[in-house]
Motif scaffolding. Structure first.
Motif, short mmCIF file in Angstrom:
data_model
loop_
_atom_site.label_atom_id
_atom_site.label_comp_id
_atom_site.label_asym_id
_atom_site.label_seq_id
_atom_site.Cartn_x
_atom_site.Cartn_y
_atom_site.Cartn_z
N GLU A 27 2.31 -10.59 -9.03
CA GLU A 27 2.54 -9.39 -8.24
C GLU A 27 4.03 -9.25 -7.99
O GLU A 27 4.66 -10.17 -7.44
N ILE A 28 4.59 -8.14 -8.42
CA ILE A 28 6.02 -7.93 -8.30
C ILE A 28 6.24 -6.81 -7.29
O ILE A 28 5.73 -5.70 -7.48
N ASN A 29 6.93 -7.13 -6.24
CA ASN A 29 7.07 -6.21 -5.10
C ASN A 29 5.70 -5.69 -4.67
O ASN A 29 5.51 -4.50 -4.41
N GLY A 30 4.75 -6.61 -4.63
CA GLY A 30 3.42 -6.28 -4.15
C GLY A 30 2.50 -5.60 -5.13
O GLY A 30 1.34 -5.38 -4.84
N LYS A 31 3.03 -5.24 -6.32
CA LYS A 31 2.19 -4.54 -7.29
C LYS A 31 1.77 -5.50 -8.39
O LYS A 31 2.63 -6.18 -8.97
N PRO A 32 0.48 -5.52 -8.73
CA PRO A 32 0.04 -6.37 -9.83
C PRO A 32 0.64 -5.90 -11.15
O PRO A 32 0.46 -4.74 -11.54
N ARG A 33 1.37 -6.79 -11.81
CA ARG A 33 2.05 -6.42 -13.06
C ARG A 33 2.05 -7.61 -14.01
O ARG A 33 1.90 -8.76 -13.60
N LEU A 34 2.30 -7.32 -15.29
CA LEU A 34 2.63 -8.39 -16.23
C LEU A 34 4.13 -8.64 -16.08
O LEU A 34 4.93 -7.70 -16.22
N SER A 35 4.53 -9.88 -15.83
CA SER A 35 5.96 -10.11 -15.59
C SER A 35 6.77 -9.94 -16.87
O SER A 35 7.96 -9.65 -16.82
N ILE A 54 -0.34 -15.96 1.87
CA ILE A 54 0.64 -14.88 2.07
C ILE A 54 0.11 -14.01 3.20
O ILE A 54 -0.96 -13.41 3.07
N ALA A 55 0.83 -13.98 4.29
CA ALA A 55 0.31 -13.31 5.49
C ALA A 55 0.43 -11.79 5.39
O ALA A 55 -0.41 -11.07 5.93
N ALA A 56 1.45 -11.29 4.71
CA ALA A 56 1.70 -9.85 4.69
C ALA A 56 0.50 -9.10 4.11
O ALA A 56 -0.09 -9.55 3.13
N LYS A 57 0.14 -7.95 4.72
CA LYS A 57 -0.99 -7.16 4.21
C LYS A 57 -0.67 -6.57 2.85
O LYS A 57 -1.55 -6.35 2.03
N THR A 58 0.58 -6.28 2.65
CA THR A 58 1.04 -5.88 1.32
C THR A 58 2.52 -6.18 1.23
O THR A 58 3.23 -6.19 2.23
N LEU A 59 2.97 -6.42 0.00
CA LEU A 59 4.41 -6.61 -0.22
C LEU A 59 4.99 -5.43 -0.97
O LEU A 59 6.09 -5.49 -1.49
N ARG A 60 4.21 -4.35 -1.03
CA ARG A 60 4.70 -3.16 -1.74
C ARG A 60 5.90 -2.58 -1.00
O ARG A 60 5.90 -2.46 0.22
N THR A 61 6.90 -2.17 -1.77
CA THR A 61 8.11 -1.62 -1.17
C THR A 61 8.25 -0.13 -1.45
O THR A 61 9.16 0.51 -0.94
N ASP A 62 7.35 0.41 -2.30
CA ASP A 62 7.43 1.85 -2.58
C ASP A 62 6.76 2.64 -1.46
O ASP A 62 6.22 2.06 -0.52
N LYS A 63 6.79 3.96 -1.57
CA LYS A 63 6.23 4.79 -0.50
C LYS A 63 4.73 4.98 -0.72
O LYS A 63 4.26 6.08 -1.01
N TRP A 64 3.97 3.91 -0.55
CA TRP A 64 2.54 3.99 -0.85
C TRP A 64 1.76 4.76 0.20
O TRP A 64 0.63 5.16 -0.02
N THR A 92 2.59 7.73 1.35
CA THR A 92 2.72 9.19 1.17
C THR A 92 1.49 9.83 0.51
O THR A 92 0.95 10.79 1.07
N PRO A 93 1.03 9.34 -0.66
CA PRO A 93 -0.11 10.05 -1.29
C PRO A 93 -1.36 10.10 -0.42
O PRO A 93 -1.91 11.20 -0.23
N PRO A 94 -1.82 8.98 0.19
CA PRO A 94 -3.04 9.12 1.00
C PRO A 94 -2.85 10.02 2.22
O PRO A 94 -3.77 10.75 2.61
N LEU A 95 -1.64 9.99 2.82
CA LEU A 95 -1.41 10.86 3.98
C LEU A 95 -1.43 12.33 3.57
O LEU A 95 -2.03 13.18 4.24
N THR A 96 -0.78 12.64 2.44
CA THR A 96 -0.74 14.03 1.97
C THR A 96 -2.14 14.54 1.65
O THR A 96 -2.56 15.61 2.12
N ILE A 97 -2.86 13.74 0.85
CA ILE A 97 -4.21 14.16 0.45
C ILE A 97 -5.10 14.27 1.69
O ILE A 97 -5.87 15.23 1.83
N GLY A 98 -4.98 13.31 2.60
CA GLY A 98 -5.79 13.33 3.82
C GLY A 98 -5.52 14.59 4.63
O GLY A 98 -6.45 15.22 5.15
N ALA A 99 -4.24 14.96 4.73
CA ALA A 99 -3.89 16.17 5.49
C ALA A 99 -4.49 17.40 4.83
O ALA A 99 -5.02 18.29 5.53
N ILE A 100 -4.43 17.48 3.52
CA ILE A 100 -4.99 18.64 2.81
C ILE A 100 -6.51 18.71 3.03
O ILE A 100 -7.06 19.77 3.31
N LEU A 101 -7.17 17.55 2.92
CA LEU A 101 -8.63 17.54 3.10
C LEU A 101 -9.00 17.99 4.52
O LEU A 101 -9.92 18.79 4.71
#
Lengths: 327, 270
Positions: free
Chosen positions: A63-71, B17-27, B29-38
């Motif tokens: 997982e790279i920056n939290g996204k499952p990927r092939l490294s 790994i304690a963090a619920k997610t390690l995603r750094t992108d704006k994840w 935005t899409p569910p909030l936008t779609i939810g607001a439209i619905l």
């Protein structure tokens, strides 16, 4: 491109943490290159799984920056220069060490899935199929078994307790492939997918399709068609009535659940080695409790052979029992 | 201490790994936008459904899709293209009571909307590789979510509703004097019908019914061609689903505005 910041999860089943590194990154490199540079320059015992470095073996799933990927397919140029890149093991499976997880769950599920059943009376070598009949299934054969779809699926990622009942997207495409196979003789694939593979657990949130490095349309082309096929069999009163009236349930498609269903607990008949199989040997550990895997300092040419160090290859042919049950 | 040579056993721990997610992108935005439209659509359609007024422009044959077919005795006669065989209903049963359960059921059980609202409104999961808040999960294996399997029946009914919408749209080529005419409303209504047709035709149940259920395409060449055609539309199902949501709202709003006299219809001919 200069020095970049990295965070890599280091640890094992006993615990671990994200460790910070600063590593040199050159133009054209992928995340796997950086992991290898970390191994070569700073962390010789950093464990990672990899093989082809071409996105075809499915080994280097992380997982790279939290996204499952092939490294090996994640280019460093896709990150900002000042961005810290976080590399963690795939979360859904038990950790072995660092970036390596135990994906045995998937092999167990693969063994449980009934294999292709050839039609009666057609000898191997005489199978004939038309291209338009098999092309749907061919999409699913692109799967490289990286298990990123299995990892991202929230049914087991967030709910460990669902693992016994749920096979996961990788095996739903297998189920769909065989159910759509023009020569597969089994009629209980739909029932199997629903009752034994847990197709109903899927709620179509399409994360498996999002992460698939082979761009297989897992949800649209496999899971949803399988769900619709299950509806045909089980929830469509019109189809049910038709089957009852025309007694089709007693002619074709009658499910004989006793035939050919393979479960994990059945003894696996594999290669007979001609002698008792040696127990797995524990690896030699250094003072820090880690394996000394640097070739320069290791006291043996490689890790211990899983067949036992006294076994010579090729194996004596008289001791082998490769056979086909029909011959 | 774990080593690579350890034998596998049951219930071994995952990476801590304690963090619920390690995603750094704006994840988010899409569910909030779609939810607001619905939510917007749910609120808008509920208000309009119980308004009971401003749903038809008799002069030009405009009828809002939320009220069609209007089969009750208390419908405006110009809105009843199929007669008024049903008696007048009490106030809590709206005039769109015939069509609304069909289109709502069709969209509620739709494979695209399921993804949309499971992510946006039910957070199951809110985005990929983000830990969901629910402790337990049984998916669509038991009541009430097992009813999602009824999607194909809503599809059959929605196909009938689409035919009714086409019939209504054919009534919009009319001027105030009863002869041929066309206005902005005609255009809006036809765009809406096209979006609804795209949404209905690209449906997964439609794809299955026309050919997807077959094992041997080679024995059914016509159904195979239908399946190929629908398979081309099917990847855009989500697009048509969202576009048709907006066109339904826009069509209804335009007809309401013209009917209430907020502005007059822009006429191209007659």
């Amino acid at each position: 491109m200069g020095i970049r910041k990295f965070r890599v999860w280091r640890g094992d089943a006993a615990g671990g943490e994200l460790k910070h590194y600063e590593v040199e990154v050159n133009e054209g490199e992928v995340v796997l290159d950086i992991v290898h540079r970390l191994q070569a320059t700073q962390e010789p015992d950093l464990a990672c799984r990899w093989n082809c470095k071409a996105g075809k073996c499915g080994s280097c799933s992380v997982e790279i920056n939290g996204k499952p990927r092939l490294s090996c397919m994640t280019r460093m140029s896709t990150f900002e220069e000042d961005e810290t890149v976080t590399v963690t093991p795939i979360r859904t499976f038990p950790i072995i060490r660092d970036l390596v997880t135990d994906v045995a769950f998937n092999y167990t599920k693969a063994r449980e899935t009934p294999a292709f059943a050839p039609p009666e009376g057609v000898a191997p070598g005489d199978y004939r199929m038309q291209q338009i009949d098999v092309e749907r299934s061919q999409e699913f054969r692109k799967c490289i078994e990286c298990f990123l779809c299995q990892n991202v699926c929230h049914v087991i990622r967030d709910h460990e307790e669902n693992k016994p009942a749920f096979s996961g997207p990788r095996f739903f495409i297998r189920a769909a492939e065989l159910d759509m196979h023009p020569l597969d003789a089994r009629e209980d694939r739909k029932a199997y997918a629903q009752e034994d593979m847990g197709l109903g657990y899927c709620n179509i949130t399409k994360c498996c399709t999002e992460v698939c490095p082979e761009h297989i349309k897992i949800t649209d082309n496999a899971i949803i068609p399988m769900k619709e096929r299950v509806v045909d069999r089980k929830y469509d009163p019109l189809v049910w009535l038709g089957r009852k009236i025309f007694r089709r349930d007693q002619l074709e498609g009658a499910v004989d659940s006793s035939v050919g269903r393979v479960h994990a607990e059945e003894p696996h008949e594999g290669v007979h080695w001609g002698r008792p199989k040696p127990a797995p040997q524990a690896a030699a550990l250094g003072e820090d409790g880690h394996m000394d895997l640097t070739e320069l300092t290791f006291n043996r040419p490689a890790a211990a052979s899983p067949f036992g160090d006294d076994q010579e290859f090729p194996l004596p042919p008289e001791g082998l029992n490769y056979h086909h049950k029909d011959r | 201490m774990t080593t690579t040579a350890m034998r596998p056993s049951k219930a071994r721990p995952r990476a801590a790994i304690a963090a619920k997610t390690l995603r750094t992108d704006k994840w988010r935005t899409p569910p909030l936008t779609i939810g607001a439209i619905l939510l917007l659509f749910i609120v808008y359609s509920t208000v309009r459904l119980f308004m009971g007024r401003y749903y038809v422009v008799g002069d030009y044959g405009y009828l809002t899709p939320l009220y069609s077919p209007c089969l009750f005795k208390d419908c405006v006669p110009a809105a009843s293209h199929f007669g008024q065989p049903l008696p007048a209903m009490p106030f809590f049963i709206p005039l769109g009571a015939i069509v609304f359960p069909v289109v709502a059921g069709f969209r509620l059980t739709c494979y695209y909307y399921r993804k949309a609202y499971y992510r946006s409104l039910w957070l199951s999961p809110q985005a990929c590789a983000v830990q969901e808040p629910h402790k337990k999960y049984t998916g669509e294996t038991r009541f009430p979510l097992i009813l999602q399997n009824s999607h194909r029946f809503f599809f059959y009914l929605a196909a009938v509703v689409l035919a009714i919408n086409v019939w209504d749209a054919l009534h919009t080529f009319r001027g105030a004097d009863g002869h041929f005419g066309m206005g902005l409303g005609t255009l809006i209504i036809w765009i809406n019908v096209l979006a609804l047709a795209g949404y209905t035709a690209s449906c997964h149940a439609c794809r299955h019914a026309f050919g997807g259920k077959l094992k041997h395409f080679s024995k059914h060449p016509l159904r195979y061609r239908m399946w190929v055609l629908i398979s081309k539309l099917n990847p855009k199902h989500g697009f048509y689903a969202m576009v048709s949501l907006w066109t339904v709202m826009a069509t209804d709003f335009y007809i309401m505005a013209v009917s209430a006299g907020w502005f007059s219809d822009l006429r191209f001919f007659n």
